[in-house]
Design an enzyme around this catalytic site. Structure first.
Site, short mmCIF file in Angstrom:
data_model
loop_
_atom_site.label_atom_id
_atom_site.label_comp_id
_atom_site.label_asym_id
_atom_site.label_seq_id
_atom_site.Cartn_x
_atom_site.Cartn_y
_atom_site.Cartn_z
N MET A 190 5.83 -3.68 35.71
CA MET A 190 6.68 -2.52 36.03
C MET A 190 6.94 -1.78 34.73
SD MET A 190 9.12 -4.40 38.79
CE MET A 190 8.62 -6.01 38.21
N HIS A 208 3.10 -8.81 37.44
CA HIS A 208 3.50 -7.53 38.04
C HIS A 208 4.10 -6.66 36.94
CE1 HIS A 208 6.47 -5.48 41.10
NE2 HIS A 208 5.58 -4.65 40.62
N HIS A 249 4.57 -15.55 40.45
CA HIS A 249 4.74 -14.11 40.26
C HIS A 249 5.63 -13.86 39.04
CE1 HIS A 249 4.83 -9.95 41.81
NE2 HIS A 249 6.10 -9.92 41.45
N SER A 290 8.92 -15.70 42.37
CA SER A 290 9.10 -14.77 41.25
C SER A 290 10.07 -15.38 40.25
CB SER A 290 9.65 -13.44 41.76
OG SER A 290 10.24 -12.73 40.70
N MET A 299 9.26 -5.91 33.03
CA MET A 299 9.95 -4.61 33.16
C MET A 299 10.22 -4.01 31.79
SD MET A 299 12.83 -5.66 35.92
CE MET A 299 12.40 -6.39 37.51
N ASP A 301 7.38 -10.98 36.68
CA ASP A 301 7.80 -9.58 36.65
C ASP A 301 8.07 -9.11 35.24
OD1 ASP A 301 8.05 -8.77 39.50
OD2 ASP A 301 9.37 -10.52 39.56
N MET A 342 5.69 -2.80 47.50
CA MET A 342 7.09 -3.08 47.19
C MET A 342 7.90 -2.89 48.47
SD MET A 342 7.37 -4.06 44.07
CE MET A 342 9.14 -4.28 44.25
N ASP A 369 6.72 -7.69 48.13
CA ASP A 369 7.64 -8.08 47.05
C ASP A 369 8.98 -7.39 47.22
OD1 ASP A 369 8.79 -8.86 44.67
OD2 ASP A 369 7.36 -7.79 43.38
#
Ligand code: DX5
Ligand code: ZN
Length: 215
Positions: A67, A65, A32, A7, A36, A34, A136, A174
């Site tokens: 979020m 991913h 990966h 990540s 957000m 992320d 998660m 994750d």
């Protein structure tokens, strides 16, 4: 087949290009990423400019991913910007089924993520449409948190459900994944292991090798 998916949240953004080259050179095939929004999770991470830049120099599978609340607003942009797998949170989608179909129509692999407290039953009626489920194993929002032990049972339950329905779906875990719990999460049924701090803190090559020995 089991995969390590580093990540980039824990990477050094000043040296992002170098560090990604290093992970790719060391046999990593899934990256990966992320995203957000400061709403669905308390923090804000990175977005389109970073993803589009790294896409130009990396052949790794980009596992994005999201979020973010109402991710359907941005699916086209992430698809065009280089995503291979797009994962949305069940908790963040008002019309989860529709969002999944949108991702599929964009020709991308589709994942759904569940927070630790969200039951597997949130996947009833959509499981068949998924390529991947992201469980998660910490509450989303930050790197460097501790794995929640109750998640072993959840991983196992999902693996059984997938087997019972005779489906071919990856289980990604994750949060709080380290070399020390790798064997246990794989035994529980996970096959894509996201690791942020355990890959990027310290000796990146050595960290990857340690995972590879166990996987
Ligand atoms: C957390 C992110 C994770 C994070 C994991 O919300 O989804 O991908 O980078 O970090 P570690 O591996 O340090 O727990
Ligand atoms: Zn993540």
């Amino acid at each position: 087949m089991n995969y390590l998916a580093p990540s980039i949240l824990s990477a050094d953004f000043l040296k992002l290009g170098e560090q990604l080259e290093l992970v790719e050179k060391n046999g990593v095939s899934i990256l990966h990423i992320d995203v957000m929004d400061g709403m669905f999770v308390p923090s804000i991470s990175l977005g389109f400019p970073v993803i589009e830049s790294i896409r130009r120099s990396s052949k790794m599978i980009f596992d994005i991913h999201l979020m973010i609340k109402e991710p359907e607003r941005y699916l086209e942009r992430f698809a065009a910007g280089g995503a291979d797998i797009i994962t949305v949170h069940a908790e963040a989608c008002l019309h989860l089924h529709r969002t999944i179909q949108q991702i599929r129509r964009l020709g991308k692999k589709c994942g759904v993520a569940l927070n630790p407290a969200t039951p597997l039953s949130a996947l009833d009626y959509v499981l068949e449409d998924l390529d991947m489920v992201l469980l998660m194993t910490v509450n989303p929002g930050f790197g460097g948190q501790s794995f929640i032990p109750a998640m072993y049972e959840k991983i196992h339950g999902l693996r059984e459900l997938i087997a019972k329905k005779n489906l071919k779906i990856d289980i990604e875990v994750d949060g709080g994944i380290k070399a020390a719990n790798t064997k246990q999460v794989i035994e529980a049924g996970a096959n894509i292991l996201v690791a942020g701090s355990a890959v990027f803190e310290g000796d990146i090559e050595g960290n990857i090798r340690e995972f590879q020995k166990i996987m």
